[in-house]
Scaffold this motif. Structure first.
Motif, short mmCIF file in Angstrom:
data_model
loop_
_atom_site.label_atom_id
_atom_site.label_comp_id
_atom_site.label_asym_id
_atom_site.label_seq_id
_atom_site.Cartn_x
_atom_site.Cartn_y
_atom_site.Cartn_z
N VAL A 108 0.83 -1.20 0.00
CA VAL A 108 0.00 0.00 0.00
C VAL A 108 0.87 1.26 0.00
CG1 VAL A 108 -1.77 1.29 1.25
CG2 VAL A 108 -1.89 -1.21 1.15
N ILE A 109 1.64 1.46 1.04
CA ILE A 109 2.39 2.71 1.20
C ILE A 109 3.44 2.87 0.11
CG2 ILE A 109 3.80 4.12 2.75
CD1 ILE A 109 1.01 3.66 3.87
N LEU A 110 4.35 1.91 0.00
CA LEU A 110 5.43 2.03 -0.99
C LEU A 110 4.87 1.97 -2.40
CD1 LEU A 110 8.44 2.45 -1.20
CD2 LEU A 110 8.73 -0.02 -1.27
N GLY A 111 3.86 1.14 -2.61
CA GLY A 111 3.24 1.05 -3.94
C GLY A 111 2.65 2.38 -4.38
N LEU A 112 1.91 3.03 -3.48
CA LEU A 112 1.32 4.33 -3.81
C LEU A 112 2.38 5.41 -3.99
CD1 LEU A 112 -1.80 4.39 -1.45
CD2 LEU A 112 -1.79 4.29 -3.95
N MET A 113 3.37 5.40 -3.13
CA MET A 113 4.43 6.40 -3.25
C MET A 113 5.18 6.24 -4.56
SD MET A 113 5.94 6.66 0.62
CE MET A 113 7.24 7.78 0.15
N GLN A 118 8.58 9.54 -8.28
CA GLN A 118 9.85 8.87 -8.54
C GLN A 118 10.98 9.85 -8.21
OE1 GLN A 118 10.31 5.66 -9.54
NE2 GLN A 118 8.10 5.42 -9.33
N PRO A 119 11.72 9.64 -7.12
CA PRO A 119 12.79 10.58 -6.77
C PRO A 119 13.92 10.56 -7.81
CG PRO A 119 12.82 8.69 -5.31
CD PRO A 119 11.61 8.55 -6.18
N GLN A 120 14.48 11.74 -8.06
CA GLN A 120 15.52 11.87 -9.08
C GLN A 120 16.89 12.16 -8.49
OE1 GLN A 120 14.69 11.22 -12.29
NE2 GLN A 120 12.65 10.78 -11.50
N THR A 121 16.96 12.56 -7.23
CA THR A 121 18.24 12.92 -6.61
C THR A 121 18.39 12.17 -5.29
OG1 THR A 121 17.30 14.76 -5.35
CG2 THR A 121 18.06 15.25 -7.60
N PRO A 122 19.62 12.07 -4.79
CA PRO A 122 19.81 11.43 -3.47
C PRO A 122 19.02 12.13 -2.36
CG PRO A 122 21.90 11.59 -4.61
CD PRO A 122 20.90 12.36 -5.44
N ALA A 123 18.94 13.46 -2.42
CA ALA A 123 18.18 14.18 -1.39
C ALA A 123 16.69 13.84 -1.48
CB ALA A 123 18.39 15.69 -1.55
N ALA A 124 16.18 13.73 -2.70
CA ALA A 124 14.77 13.35 -2.88
C ALA A 124 14.54 11.91 -2.42
CB ALA A 124 14.37 13.52 -4.34
N ASN A 125 15.53 11.06 -2.64
CA ASN A 125 15.45 9.67 -2.17
C ASN A 125 15.35 9.64 -0.64
OD1 ASN A 125 15.21 7.42 -3.74
ND2 ASN A 125 17.39 7.27 -4.18
N VAL A 131 9.45 10.10 4.39
CA VAL A 131 8.00 10.17 4.20
C VAL A 131 7.40 8.77 4.24
CG1 VAL A 131 6.17 10.74 2.53
CG2 VAL A 131 8.03 12.36 2.98
N TYR A 132 8.10 7.81 3.64
CA TYR A 132 7.65 6.41 3.66
C TYR A 132 7.48 5.92 5.10
CZ TYR A 132 8.26 1.36 3.72
OH TYR A 132 8.13 0.03 3.99
N TRP A 133 8.51 6.11 5.94
CA TRP A 133 8.42 5.62 7.31
C TRP A 133 7.36 6.37 8.11
CZ3 TRP A 133 9.35 1.25 9.28
CH2 TRP A 133 10.31 0.43 8.72
N PHE A 134 7.24 7.66 7.89
CA PHE A 134 6.17 8.41 8.55
C PHE A 134 4.81 7.85 8.12
CE2 PHE A 134 2.94 11.71 8.55
CZ PHE A 134 2.94 12.05 9.89
#
Length: 157
Positions: A108-113, A118-125, A131-134
């Protein structure tokens, strides 16, 4: 379909660990350090094994080996006692919501995210990881509080 099989294997290993603890408590206590070392080797050995993600081992057996590693770490974890009330509260809360976390985290969570961003940079990752863990902790707490706990309370009546 193969994710369901992995999860059933992991649950079965947890049941096997509970059985071993119940019927062989002396062995559980005696071998806790040796089992912990074996568990660490299995767990981290699989995570850092240089095999391609598309290999049969990664697709079929790695989750079973990782779950086995966690099983072997349980005797030592079981014997740990926490004297810090705040940390004990966090561990207790995560323990209570763990089944909800299990139900929500990947599908659910990771699938929706992953679908929406789709993060493009290490900072976005890193931001996506936080955000995933929250999201997992927040949604799991809601699911536990408003569904799982009321259903479990029905057993007491």
């Amino acid at each position: 379909m193969h994710l369901v099989i992995y999860r059933l294997d992991s649950i079965a290993l947890g049941v096997l660990g509970a059985w071993g603890h119940y019927y062989y408590p002396q062995k559980w206590q005696q071998l806790k350090n040796e089992c912990f070392v074996l568990g660490i080797l299995l767990f981290y050995g699989t995570l850092f094994l240089p095999t391609p993600y598309s290999s049969l081992y990664r697709k079929m057996f790695s989750t079973l080996v990782i779950s086995s590693g966690v099983l072997f770490m349980l005797p030592l974890f079981y014997s740990l006692r926490c004297k810090i009330p705040y940390l004990l509260g966090i561990v207790t809360h995560i323990s209570l919501i763990s089944y909800s976390m299990y139900l929500l985290n990947l599908g659910v969570i990771l699938g929706l995210m992953g679908y929406f961003y789709q993060p493009q940079t290490p900072a976005a990752n890193l931001l996506m990881y936080c955000v995933y863990w929250f999201g997992v902790l927040f949604c799991s707490t809601l699911l536990y509080k408003h569904f799982e706990k009321p259903i479990m309370d029905l057993r007491k009546e």
